[in-house]
Write a protein that holds these residues in place. Structure first.
Motif, mmCIF file in Angstrom:
data_model
loop_
_atom_site.group_PDB
_atom_site.id
_atom_site.type_symbol
_atom_site.label_atom_id
_atom_site.label_comp_id
_atom_site.label_asym_id
_atom_site.label_seq_id
_atom_site.Cartn_x
_atom_site.Cartn_y
_atom_site.Cartn_z
ATOM 1 N N TYR A 16 -22.401 -47.683 24.186
ATOM 2 C CA TYR A 16 -21.908 -46.925 23.027
ATOM 3 C C TYR A 16 -21.597 -45.477 23.424
ATOM 4 N N LEU A 86 -22.511 -40.813 10.642
ATOM 5 C CA LEU A 86 -22.529 -41.159 12.066
ATOM 6 C C LEU A 86 -23.796 -41.928 12.443
ATOM 7 N N GLU A 89 -23.473 -45.365 11.295
ATOM 8 C CA GLU A 89 -22.458 -46.099 12.051
ATOM 9 C C GLU A 89 -22.987 -46.483 13.438
ATOM 10 N N ASN A 92 -25.276 -49.408 12.897
ATOM 11 C CA ASN A 92 -24.444 -50.573 12.563
ATOM 12 C C ASN A 92 -23.743 -51.135 13.806
ATOM 13 N N THR A 93 -23.216 -50.247 14.630
ATOM 14 C CA THR A 93 -22.480 -50.695 15.814
ATOM 15 C C THR A 93 -23.409 -51.369 16.817
ATOM 16 N N GLY A 96 -24.451 -54.725 15.296
ATOM 17 C CA GLY A 96 -23.310 -55.658 15.265
ATOM 18 C C GLY A 96 -22.950 -56.154 16.655
ATOM 19 N N ASN A 97 -22.988 -55.254 17.625
ATOM 20 C CA ASN A 97 -22.693 -55.649 19.010
ATOM 21 C C ASN A 97 -23.735 -56.644 19.534
ATOM 22 N N ARG A 99 -24.817 -59.132 18.144
ATOM 23 C CA ARG A 99 -24.445 -60.516 17.780
ATOM 24 C C ARG A 99 -23.708 -61.225 18.907
ATOM 25 N N ARG A 100 -23.137 -60.443 19.839
ATOM 26 C CA ARG A 100 -22.508 -61.074 21.005
ATOM 27 C C ARG A 100 -23.547 -61.929 21.752
ATOM 28 N N ILE A 108 -26.685 -58.867 9.740
ATOM 29 C CA ILE A 108 -27.033 -57.442 9.644
ATOM 30 C C ILE A 108 -26.637 -56.895 8.272
ATOM 31 N N SER A 109 -27.468 -55.994 7.766
ATOM 32 C CA SER A 109 -27.181 -55.367 6.468
ATOM 33 C C SER A 109 -26.220 -54.194 6.666
ATOM 34 N N VAL A 110 -25.733 -53.670 5.563
ATOM 35 C CA VAL A 110 -25.043 -52.379 5.659
ATOM 36 C C VAL A 110 -26.107 -51.327 5.984
ATOM 37 N N PRO A 111 -25.728 -50.230 6.629
ATOM 38 C CA PRO A 111 -26.751 -49.252 7.018
ATOM 39 C C PRO A 111 -27.375 -48.519 5.836
#
Lengths: 148, 122
Positions: A16, A86, A89, A92-93, A96-97, A99-100, A108-111
């Motif tokens: 990131y 930020l 985010e 979240n990033t 979300g990543n 999940r790969r 995942i929930s919203v932050p």
């Protein structure tokens, strides 16, 4: 959570910072956190995890790191509103990543963004919390992953 | 004529980054929405040619919003811009009607390339 899964989060948080700023963070030694003393800095982005795994992932940092990060990505508005945006985010990033590796049932929930108040961050007490300290441009931040 | 773009993302800094980057490329930002419901309302009013679509958002998520846009029978082109990095999600987004998928975090070059690829396939 095991060591291999912890490695996934180390790689993601490093990528990131490198992707966004060209400079990866220095990663400290991960350790198991005491639930009564989990590190919380000025701004924290929390992601709830459900589905095949349950728990939470949060990223917490001081104002200075978030301000510098915003400026690095070309965002001139370093108001508290954008610092909160930020930190949410980033959490979240990273989640979300993940999940790969964990697959699409790693939900995942919203932050949820918290400024200062550690009491409102709920980390399941029956699940180990791994603390991943990092340092970027001599400023500290922490990623916490607590997954069943 | 510039391409008309609507940005859908619950993060202000992501909306700002997409605006800064794509405004330099003959793209006019006609709307910016912070969730799927707002996007549906703004879509009707602005009729964009292209949409960048986040997936994880409050109220109405991105996949539901893509389905709703397709029900409007529009031929808008949709670039999903999401942190959800698993293949199954990307495939599902394409099945629902998106034409491209860009994973967060992204650089300005990656965004520009993804948009050029999307528009090149129009």
């Amino acid at each position: 959570m095991d060591e291999q899964e912890l490695r996934i989060f180390i790689d993601i948080v490093s990528q990131y910072f490198e992707n966004q700023t060209g400079r990866p963070p220095e990663i400290g030694s991960p350790y198991l956190g005491d639930h009564s003393e989990l590190p919380i800095y000025e701004f924290t982005g929390v992601i709830g995890i459900s589905g095949t795994r349950q728990g939470c992932v949060y990223f917490t940092a001081h104002r200075d790191l978030l301000r510098q990060l915003l400026l690095h990505v070309g965002e001139p508005d370093v108001s508290d509103k954008n610092l909160k945006d930020l930190v949410g985010e980033i959490a979240n990033t990273i989640s979300g990543n993940a999940r790969r590796h964990f697959g699409p049932d790693f939900m995942i929930s919203v932050p949820v963004v918290v400024a200062g108040n550690a009491d409102s961050i709920q980390v399941p007490r029956n699940v180990k919390a791994y603390i991943l300290p990092l340092r970027w441009h001599k400023m500290d931040a922490v990623l916490v992953a607590s997954l069943q | 004529m510039p391409v008309k773009l609507m940005i859908v993302d619950d993060s202000n800094i992501i909306r700002s980054k997409i605006t800064r980057t794509l405004s330099q490329h003959e793209i006019e930002i006609v709307a910016a929405a912070s969730d799927g419901e707002e996007a549906i309302r703004l879509f009707a009013a602005t009729r964009p040619d292209v949409v960048t679509m986040d997936l994880t958002m409050p109220r109405m998520d991105g996949l539901e919003c893509i389905r709703a846009l397709r029900k409007l029978k529009s031929n808008v082109r949709i670039l999903v811009v999401s942190a959800l990095a698993d293949k199954a999600t990307a495939i599902q987004a394409l099945k629902e009607g998106a034409q491209g998928f860009l994973c967060k975090p992204f650089t300005e070059t990656e965004l520009t390339d993804a948009m050029e690829e999307l528009l090149g396939g129009a």
